[in-house]
Design a protein around this motif. Structure first.
Motif, short mmCIF file in Angstrom:
data_model
loop_
_atom_site.label_atom_id
_atom_site.label_comp_id
_atom_site.label_asym_id
_atom_site.label_seq_id
_atom_site.Cartn_x
_atom_site.Cartn_y
_atom_site.Cartn_z
N UNK A 118 0.69 -1.08 -0.09
CA UNK A 118 -0.23 0.06 -0.01
C UNK A 118 0.87 1.27 0.01
N UNK A 119 0.33 2.21 -0.86
CA UNK A 119 1.23 3.59 -0.86
C UNK A 119 0.19 4.50 -0.77
N UNK A 120 0.60 5.71 -0.26
CA UNK A 120 -0.28 7.08 -0.17
C UNK A 120 0.58 8.24 0.01
N UNK A 121 -0.11 9.49 -0.39
CA UNK A 121 0.53 10.76 -0.15
C UNK A 121 -0.62 11.40 0.44
N UNK A 122 -0.16 12.45 1.36
CA UNK A 122 -1.35 13.26 2.14
C UNK A 122 -0.66 14.50 1.84
N UNK A 123 -1.62 15.77 2.17
CA UNK A 123 -0.97 17.15 2.14
C UNK A 123 -0.96 17.56 3.63
N UNK A 124 -1.64 17.05 4.65
CA UNK A 124 -1.80 17.75 5.88
C UNK A 124 -1.32 16.68 6.86
N UNK A 125 -0.43 17.32 7.65
CA UNK A 125 0.01 16.64 8.85
C UNK A 125 0.34 17.65 10.06
#
Length: 395
Positions: A171-178
């Motif tokens: 599984x891979x993923x990218x997010x903009x908020x942390x």
């Protein structure tokens, strides 16, 4: 314009569009990232068709002890953001149950990371915080490749001997908020939900049969909807509005009426086929849904069915209700075209095909609108000429 010609033309259009749209979501890595994988003696590499272009390089160093070395990279252009990759040793390739490595871009520009156990509790709003995972991970490095503006995750993973490396879920993923070391939820788009794959680590071959079928169904849903609802139905409206009295002499033997009915019937059949596929996709997608897009689709199918039934159920010419029925039929038809356009653009956005499908559909709509204005101007000129001729005859 016979029905057989329309069926032949649009069936071939569907075939050609499907050739352009049936590409899988995995591609060859970019040259720069490929160089980085080779410099680390990694032998296999994939780039996934994601808005942030996640790339995955790896090597099974020892098939006896299942030693896996990985390099995962992507661009994080927002002020904060995160990059995640992990393995799900369960039966399905999905987010819940993933043993993840997540790197988080801080507001000061640093890239920090840790291990995370993605449980079902995040689906009810619980925070995702660093926790130990069941995988034996060493040489874990979170870094940045400045020359290609990539943030990366490197690791060596000692897989359990019970794991079948010829069929493993990653599984891979990218997010903009942390916030701090807590990654926040990613964008709710198809590609984000589909950032999973069952893969043969020895060859790099994807064996996610369900995912491939779902992708093909989405492509078919989009093509049938665009051609049926978004192209043929508007052409049928143009024929009904402008071909009764010209510019082509289809008024003899009601040829325009047959062409109009043929267009509407073909458009309805193709559009309804796309709608049925969309209903199946909605029921098949257990972990996500797009209710607004689905609601618009149901409205389109319902009112298009009413419009199509009008071919048989409309009042007779001498019926006193014919005028009111014509007003209803026209107003509903034009409103339906607007809703169709809006929902097609919504669907294109959900699929994240703005770079290919969106300009194509804009070109289709622009052509139809251009034809509409040409015929409207032609009819206006013809009307003025007829008025002048009549006035001269009277005088």
């Amino acid at each position: 314009m016979s029905p057989s010609f329309l069926v032949f033309f649009f069936s071939n259009s569907i075939f050609v569009l499907s050739l352009f749209s049936s590409t899988i979501h995995a591609h060859r890595c970019t040259q720069d990232f490929l160089f980085e994988t080779h410099s680390r003696n990694l032998t296999l590499c994939k780039r996934y068709k994601h808005r942030n272009g996640v790339e995955f390089g790896w090597k099974v160093e020892n098939t006896t002890t299942n030693i896996l070395k990985v390099l995962v990279g992507a661009r994080l252009d927002s002020k904060t953001g995160w990059l995640a990759w992990g393995l799900n040793l369960g039966p399905e390739p999905r987010m819940v149950g993933t043993q993840a490595l997540i790197g988080i871009k801080q507001t000061n520009g640093s890239f920090l990371g840790n291990t995370y156990n993605v449980t079902q509790y995040i689906k009810i709003g619980c925070n995702l915080l660093p926790t130990p995972i069941d995988l034996n991970v060493t040489n874990l490095i979170f870094g940045r490749l400045g020359h290609i503006q990539y943030h990366t995750i490197e690791a060596t993973i000692y897989l359990p001997q019970t794991v079948n490396i010829s069929r493993i879920n990653h599984v891979w993923q990218v997010g903009k908020v942390a916030i701090g070391m807590e990654p926040k939820i990613h964008e709710k788009t198809i590609r984000n939900y589909d950032s999973t794959e069952t893969i043969d680590l020895q060859t790099g071959t994807s064996i996610s049969i369900r995912s491939a079928r779902r992708h093909q169904a989405r492509v078919a849903h989009g093509i049938f909807s665009i051609i049926g609802w978004g192209t043929i139905l508007p052409i049928g409206v143009i024929i009904a509005r402008y071909f009764k009295k010209g510019p082509i002499h289809w008024n003899e033997h009601d040829q325009w009426k047959h062409a109009h009915k043929t267009c509407q019937a073909c458009g309805y059949i193709l559009g309804a086929t796309g709608w049925v596929i969309g209903i199946w996709l909605g029921n098949y997608s257990k972990y996500y849904s797009f209710p607004k897009h689905g609601a618009y689709g149901i409205c389109i199918f319902t009112f298009a069915t009413l419009q199509t039934l009008a071919l048989r159920l409309k009042p007779h010419t001498n019926d006193e209700l014919r005028t009111y029925w014509s007003m209803y039929h026209l107003s509903l038809g034009y409103a339906l075209l607007i809703v169709i356009c809006v929902n097609i653009f919504k669907g294109i956005k959900i699929l994240q095909e703005e770079e290919t499908w969106k300009p194509t559909y804009i070109a289709i709509i622009s052509s139809i609108v251009f034809i509409f204005f040409v015929f409207e101007i032609t009819n206006w000129i013809k009307h003025k000429v007829d008025q002048l001729t009549t006035s001269k005859q009277i005088s």
